[in-house]
Design a protein around this motif. Structure first.
Motif, short mmCIF file in Angstrom:
data_model
loop_
_atom_site.label_atom_id
_atom_site.label_comp_id
_atom_site.label_asym_id
_atom_site.label_seq_id
_atom_site.Cartn_x
_atom_site.Cartn_y
_atom_site.Cartn_z
N SER A 190 -4.90 -6.20 5.42
CA SER A 190 -5.48 -5.46 4.29
C SER A 190 -4.66 -4.21 3.99
CB SER A 190 -6.94 -5.09 4.60
OG SER A 190 -7.73 -6.23 4.83
N MET A 191 -4.27 -3.50 5.05
CA MET A 191 -3.42 -2.31 4.88
C MET A 191 -2.09 -2.69 4.24
SD MET A 191 -3.95 -0.22 8.45
CE MET A 191 -5.42 0.76 8.76
N ALA A 192 -1.51 -3.82 4.68
CA ALA A 192 -0.24 -4.26 4.10
C ALA A 192 -0.39 -4.62 2.63
CB ALA A 192 0.29 -5.47 4.89
N GLY A 193 -1.51 -5.26 2.29
CA GLY A 193 -1.75 -5.62 0.89
C GLY A 193 -1.91 -4.40 0.00
N ILE A 194 -2.67 -3.40 0.48
CA ILE A 194 -2.87 -2.18 -0.30
C ILE A 194 -1.54 -1.43 -0.46
CG2 ILE A 194 -4.05 0.05 -0.38
CD1 ILE A 194 -6.33 -1.24 1.20
N ARG A 195 -0.75 -1.39 0.63
CA ARG A 195 0.52 -0.66 0.57
C ARG A 195 1.47 -1.31 -0.43
NH1 ARG A 195 4.96 0.18 5.46
NH2 ARG A 195 6.58 1.08 4.14
N ASN A 196 1.53 -2.63 -0.46
CA ASN A 196 2.48 -3.32 -1.34
C ASN A 196 2.01 -3.36 -2.79
OD1 ASN A 196 4.86 -4.90 0.15
ND2 ASN A 196 3.10 -4.77 1.53
N MET A 197 0.71 -3.40 -3.02
CA MET A 197 0.18 -3.50 -4.38
C MET A 197 -0.11 -2.14 -4.99
SD MET A 197 -2.42 -6.76 -4.26
CE MET A 197 -2.78 -6.56 -6.00
N GLY A 198 -0.53 -1.17 -4.15
CA GLY A 198 -0.99 0.10 -4.69
C GLY A 198 -2.47 0.02 -5.04
N ILE A 199 -3.00 1.09 -5.60
CA ILE A 199 -4.42 1.16 -5.98
C ILE A 199 -4.54 0.79 -7.45
CG2 ILE A 199 -6.49 2.57 -6.00
CD1 ILE A 199 -5.28 2.24 -3.22
N TRP A 200 -5.30 -0.27 -7.73
CA TRP A 200 -5.47 -0.77 -9.10
C TRP A 200 -6.93 -0.69 -9.53
CZ3 TRP A 200 -1.58 -3.03 -12.27
CH2 TRP A 200 -0.32 -3.12 -11.67
N PRO A 240 5.62 5.98 1.70
CA PRO A 240 5.80 6.84 2.87
C PRO A 240 6.15 8.27 2.48
CG PRO A 240 6.95 4.75 3.17
CD PRO A 240 6.49 4.79 1.74
N LYS A 241 5.36 9.21 3.00
CA LYS A 241 5.56 10.65 2.83
C LYS A 241 5.43 11.13 1.39
CE LYS A 241 8.57 11.06 6.87
NZ LYS A 241 9.85 11.54 7.39
N LYS A 242 4.98 10.26 0.48
CA LYS A 242 4.86 10.66 -0.92
C LYS A 242 3.55 10.21 -1.55
CE LYS A 242 9.76 11.01 -2.02
NZ LYS A 242 10.83 10.72 -3.00
N THR A 243 2.58 9.85 -0.74
CA THR A 243 1.30 9.38 -1.27
C THR A 243 0.38 10.57 -1.53
OG1 THR A 243 1.54 7.36 0.04
CG2 THR A 243 -0.63 7.83 -0.87
N ARG A 244 -0.19 10.61 -2.71
CA ARG A 244 -1.07 11.72 -3.08
C ARG A 244 -2.37 11.66 -2.29
NH1 ARG A 244 -1.79 12.65 -9.30
NH2 ARG A 244 -2.34 14.67 -8.44
N PRO A 245 -3.04 12.79 -2.08
CA PRO A 245 -4.31 12.80 -1.33
C PRO A 245 -5.36 11.89 -1.96
CG PRO A 245 -3.46 15.03 -1.57
CD PRO A 245 -2.58 14.15 -2.41
N GLN A 246 -5.42 11.85 -3.31
CA GLN A 246 -6.39 10.98 -3.96
C GLN A 246 -6.16 9.51 -3.63
OE1 GLN A 246 -4.52 13.37 -5.39
NE2 GLN A 246 -5.43 14.15 -7.29
N ALA A 247 -4.89 9.12 -3.54
CA ALA A 247 -4.56 7.74 -3.21
C ALA A 247 -4.98 7.41 -1.78
CB ALA A 247 -3.07 7.50 -3.39
N LEU A 248 -4.79 8.34 -0.85
CA LEU A 248 -5.21 8.11 0.54
C LEU A 248 -6.72 7.98 0.64
CD1 LEU A 248 -2.83 10.54 2.48
CD2 LEU A 248 -2.75 8.04 2.44
N PHE A 281 -8.66 -2.86 -12.26
CA PHE A 281 -8.39 -3.99 -13.15
C PHE A 281 -6.87 -4.08 -13.38
CE2 PHE A 281 -12.87 -3.06 -14.07
CZ PHE A 281 -13.42 -4.32 -13.85
N TRP A 282 -6.40 -3.92 -14.62
CA TRP A 282 -4.96 -4.06 -14.89
C TRP A 282 -4.23 -2.71 -14.89
CZ3 TRP A 282 -8.98 -4.85 -18.25
CH2 TRP A 282 -9.10 -3.93 -19.29
N ILE A 283 -4.93 -1.63 -14.58
CA ILE A 283 -4.35 -0.28 -14.60
C ILE A 283 -4.00 0.13 -13.18
CG2 ILE A 283 -4.69 2.13 -15.23
CD1 ILE A 283 -6.81 1.16 -17.24
N ARG A 284 -2.73 0.48 -12.96
CA ARG A 284 -2.30 0.95 -11.64
C ARG A 284 -2.56 2.44 -11.54
NH1 ARG A 284 3.38 -0.74 -8.80
NH2 ARG A 284 2.82 -0.20 -6.67
N LEU A 285 -3.43 2.83 -10.61
CA LEU A 285 -3.81 4.23 -10.47
C LEU A 285 -2.84 5.00 -9.57
CD1 LEU A 285 -7.68 3.85 -10.02
CD2 LEU A 285 -6.42 4.30 -12.12
N TYR A 286 -2.57 4.45 -8.38
CA TYR A 286 -1.74 5.18 -7.42
C TYR A 286 -0.82 4.19 -6.68
CZ TYR A 286 -5.24 8.86 -8.04
OH TYR A 286 -6.06 9.80 -8.57
#
Length: 551
Positions: free
Chosen positions: A397-407, A418-426, A409-414
């Motif tokens: 699940s962690m690998a899937g989230i890391r490779n896809m990002g936070i979506w 590594p070392k560049k992820t915003r606090p909201q994304a975490l 629906f069709w809008i990519r949010l975050y």
């Protein structure tokens, strides 16, 4: 009958020895739990710090992300503990241990496990509806420099109220709306289901919490279908394919830089005689200069990667990564086959939608379920395997989230970098993992239904003996035909099937998961190798962000 003092003393000594045995086993359990807790917290700290942006890090959001991730991992470890406890009550010959022979003692242990589920699930409810939303909106308001602390807290609370209202509505629905399932076609099987439902109690508080958690589990099911299914395919294939050669990437990047610089010089030559550039040429020049800036940053990162000892160690461990990737893809295929067989079994042998597709045991041979049952005699291989299965779902699940990002629906949010992820994304990542963990228990039950229901318990079947000799017995693995007082059902199983209509939705969700995994596998196979600096350089990064890698 009058017992001699020696006989009474012997009985007291046996009781004392049984109590000491139970106490020592309990102390060992607590020691193991403390060690696992420390390992989980350490892992969470390193994981969050690995992806956290150094420029935008904030104490409250960091602590929240670490705690939420730790809660997700601890909750995922509760299912193996549940299975271990119901199995640990009995000897391999099918008889109860001395400390578990009393129904009251067993009931107390079962209730403790059940309350453990409710406690952790209540914490998840608090995190998803109150804590994480409040920290998220507080950080969003913090970006406004003209706002003081009190105003930030006020606005964050204002937005969090909406989540709290949703939570209250779910609790009220679970407490007061009648949720009795309709009568099933197979009355004998459905009577057993109703009996299991009644074991969870008839108070309004616990069903209300169960309904709220089950509602969140539906969202977790969507996250599992999206992220876990993709992670199960992308993680092993990335290990097998590896990364591109850093030397070849540097050479290719240098050629790209030369090409872009040539195009820039060509455009600038148009205005050497004093004539201004057209709007189209100015736009092209700005794009080329931006592209050149990204390529130069990429070159610096590739140079650092080439000198990095981790890159050299990774190249040396390439055969191990390939073997690990092959193992992971075989495990993923085994899970998919087991899930397909389990769903097929439910479709053929359950009472249908009206019963939530609930069945007892297995009617079709399930490879993963059989493997767990085969490992039972060799303690503790079956518990190790069920723990590995649970952790495998979390890691993929962690690998899937890391490779896809936070979506959304069709809008990519975050993006997760590594070392560049915003606090909201975490915070989003941890919330998604909390929801995924809620659905993981049902996924594992679908993979190995009989084992998740009874663990490694066996029961004694009395067999009549020939002649005057006393009767002897034979042991059997606990299943749906076992006497109710001889086999204890895990609390996880009872919790998962509290509401029949949720079980129905989970059943169809399993089919969607299989389809998503096969699509993700095809997509991952078609993609080429990843860059050795994947995710480190993006067009929207600033030059200042490179300092995180240099220093």
């Amino acid at each position: 009958m009058v017992r001699s003092p020696d006989h009474v003393g012997l009985l007291l000594q046996e009781v004392k020895m049984a109590d000491q045995s139970f106490l020592s086993e309990s102390m060992l359990g607590w020691s193991i739990f403390t060690f696992i807790l420390m390992v989980i917290l350490t892992f969470c700290w390193f994981y969050i710090r690995k992806f956290q942006s150094r420029q935008e890090s904030e104490v409250v959001s960091t602590i929240t992300a670490i705690c939420a991730l730790a809660i997700a991992l601890i909750t995922s470890a509760l299912l193996p503990v549940d299975i271990f406890l119901v199995s640990f009550m009995k000897y391999p010959n099918g008889t109860y241990k001395d400390w578990a022979a009393n129904n009251e003692t067993r009931g107390h242990i079962e209730d403790t496990v059940l309350y453990g589920y409710y406690t952790l699930y209540s914490i998840i409810l608090f995190c998803v509806f109150l804590w994480i939303p409040f920290v998220y909106f507080y950080y969003e308001e913090r970006e406004d420099d003209n706002m003081n602390k009190c105003s930030q807290v006020k606005n964050a609370l204002k937005y969090t109220v909406g989540f709290a209202i949703v939570c209250v509505v779910l609790l009220l629905i679970g407490a007061f709306v009648p949720l009795e399932p309709p009568p099933g076609q197979n009355s004998t099987q459905w009577e057993k289901v109703q009996y299991l439902f009644e074991e969870l109690g008839s108070s309004h508080g616990l069903p209300a919490l169960s309904f709220s958690i089950s509602s969140l589990t539906l969202i977790g099911m969507l996250a599992v279908i999206t992220y876990t299914a993709y992670g199960m395919s992308v993680l092993p294939l990335n290990l097998i394919k590896g990364t591109r050669s850093v030397v070849y990437e540097r050479l290719e990047n240098t050629e790209d830089i030369d090409d872009v610089e040539h195009q820039i010089e060509k455009l600038k030559s148009k205005c050497q005689d004093g004539r201004p550039l057209s709007s189209r040429d100015r736009t092209n020049l700005e794009e080329l200069e931006g592209k050149l800036q990204v390529l130069r940053r990429r070159g610096r990162h590739l140079e650092i990667a080439e000198r990095n000892c981790c890159t050299k160690v990774g190249s040396a461990l390439r055969p191990l990564k390939i073997m690990l990737g092959i193992f992971f893809i075989l495990v993923a295929l085994l899970f998919t086959v087991a899930l397909f067989i389990s769903n097929l079994d439910k479709a053929l042998h359950s009472a249908g939608i009206s019963s939530g597709f609930i069945i007892f045991g297995t009617n079709i041979t399930n490879p993963l379920n059989e493997l767990l049952l085969v490992l039972q005699p060799v303690f503790p291989l079956d518990y190790i395997l069920i723990t590995i299965i649970t952790m495998y779902f979390v890691v993929t699940s962690m690998a899937g989230i890391r490779n896809m990002g936070i979506w959304f629906f069709w809008i990519r949010l975050y993006k997760i970098r590594p070392k560049k992820t915003r606090p909201q994304a975490l915070l989003f990542l941890c919330m998604i993992l909390l929801l995924i963990v809620l659905h993981t228990s049902y996924m594992i039950y679908s993979l190995a239904p009989q084992y998740v229901m009874y663990g490694s318990q066996k029961y004694l079947v009395q067999m009549p003996s020939a002649g005057p000799a006393p009767g002897n017995g034979t042991t059997r693995i606990c299943d749906a035909d076992a006497p109710e007082d001889q086999c204890t059902v895990t609390r996880s199983y009872l919790f998962l099937h509290k509401f029949w209509f949720f079980s129905t939705i989970y059943y169809f969700g399993n089919w969607a998961f299989i389809g998503a995994f096969l699509i993700g596998l095809a997509v991952s196979c078609c993609r080429g190798k990843k860059s050795v600096i994947e995710g480190e350089v993006e067009a929207d990064d600033s030059d200042f962000s490179d300092d995180e890698y240099v220093h």
